[in-house]
Design an enzyme around this catalytic site. Sequence first.
Site, PDB file in Angstrom:
ATOM      1  N   THR A 116     -56.453 -19.073 -61.355  1.00  0.00           N
ATOM      2  CA  THR A 116     -55.105 -19.462 -61.772  1.00  0.00           C
ATOM      3  C   THR A 116     -54.155 -18.274 -61.808  1.00  0.00           C
ATOM      4  O   THR A 116     -53.063 -18.316 -61.223  1.00  0.00           O
ATOM      5  CB  THR A 116     -55.149 -20.149 -63.149  1.00  0.00           C
ATOM      6  N   ASP A 202     -49.223 -29.460 -67.212  1.00  0.00           N
ATOM      7  CA  ASP A 202     -49.196 -28.199 -67.982  1.00  0.00           C
ATOM      8  C   ASP A 202     -48.253 -27.182 -67.349  1.00  0.00           C
ATOM      9  O   ASP A 202     -48.569 -25.989 -67.253  1.00  0.00           O
ATOM     10  CB  ASP A 202     -50.610 -27.603 -68.070  1.00  0.00           C
ATOM     11  N   ARG A 264     -49.981 -30.644 -74.765  1.00  0.00           N
ATOM     12  CA  ARG A 264     -51.358 -30.718 -75.250  1.00  0.00           C
ATOM     13  C   ARG A 264     -51.814 -29.292 -75.531  1.00  0.00           C
ATOM     14  O   ARG A 264     -51.371 -28.333 -74.881  1.00  0.00           O
ATOM     15  CB  ARG A 264     -52.273 -31.412 -74.246  1.00  0.00           C
ATOM     16  N   TRP A 266     -53.806 -26.019 -75.476  1.00  0.00           N
ATOM     17  CA  TRP A 266     -54.770 -25.315 -74.627  1.00  0.00           C
ATOM     18  C   TRP A 266     -55.504 -24.263 -75.453  1.00  0.00           C
ATOM     19  O   TRP A 266     -54.885 -23.431 -76.115  1.00  0.00           O
ATOM     20  CB  TRP A 266     -54.040 -24.666 -73.458  1.00  0.00           C
TER      21      TRP A 266
END
EC number: 3.1.1.11
Length: 352
Positions: A116, A202, A264, A266
């Site tokens: 990522t 996200d 949400r 992480w």
Amino acid sequence: MRRRTLLAAGAASTVAAVTALPARPAGARHRRGLTVAADGSGDVDGIQAAVDAVPSGNPSTFTIAIRPGTYPGQVIVPADKPHIVFRGLCADPSRVVITDDRANGTPRPDGGTWGTSGSASVTISGADFTARNLTFANSFDEAAHPEITNRQAVAVLTRADRLVFDNVRFLANQDTLYVNSPDVATVSRAYFRNCHVEGDVDFIFGRGTAVFDRCEIRSLDRGSTTNNGYVTAASTDLQNPYGFLVVRSRLTGAVAPGTVYLGRPWHPSNDPNAIAQTVIRDSWLGPHLNPAPWTDFGTWSWRDARYAEYANRGPGAATGADRPQLTAAQAAALTPRAYLTGPDGWSPMRWS
């Protein structure tokens, strides 16, 4: 649907080979800026070449003026080169585009995949960085690469403190904007003013402290009738009271009503101290948002995170048991100034 067309009026389709800067005469004063042009009419024709020309330990503002065009290739702003300014030479940010096209699962030439962080089109590790009037994009084409299942594709990764983005677009799909810091114990602040951030899953995430002021935050359509993604995935450290603040902004999306979540929590590497902190206040919320807009991340419950709203409006705004709201006293304390000032008194905006 996923293929992104980057509009850059007058842009060259490719960038020529990097041109070396001419040698300065002995004793000449160091230049405090240079111009990048894709057509070869500037000092250099690539963004990384311009960054490479900035001296290590740069002590004051060094402006990299960027003429309209599309500039492909990864860009790294290292930690030893602070005070850099990327300035698009056009009021329209769509005319200056810095882009790359790799994802988490894209194979590396030397083996393995990029991951990522490694997928980021632009990585900013130099403090006191500023960008104005331009676009950062990751143009990885999900539909063209069904063999790649790890599709996180970052447009910008920040790892530094006191960053300013003014009239900047951030374009990608999953994990567009990674607002991070050098390590868990270090607070790194970023101010986004009059920006456009878009993506699906996200697409604003990380442990950094960030204020999004008068921005458009746009959710892209994943083609689902139930879940078209998550706007935020903060991983704020428990010791940091300030994660993400969205204020005086618009949350939009041309997707099915009620199919996008605000966030949400992480927990990188299942870190129990990564307790997301996100506040959405004084903003317009579109009908694309789920009526219960905060949701769990795996086994991590959203109710343990530090989520709140305040004085929002629009068809996606509501109150209730699944919509934690700030009190007036809490709202007075959770302002852009509180998030950004810090012990050094940083003031990137005219407080209002």
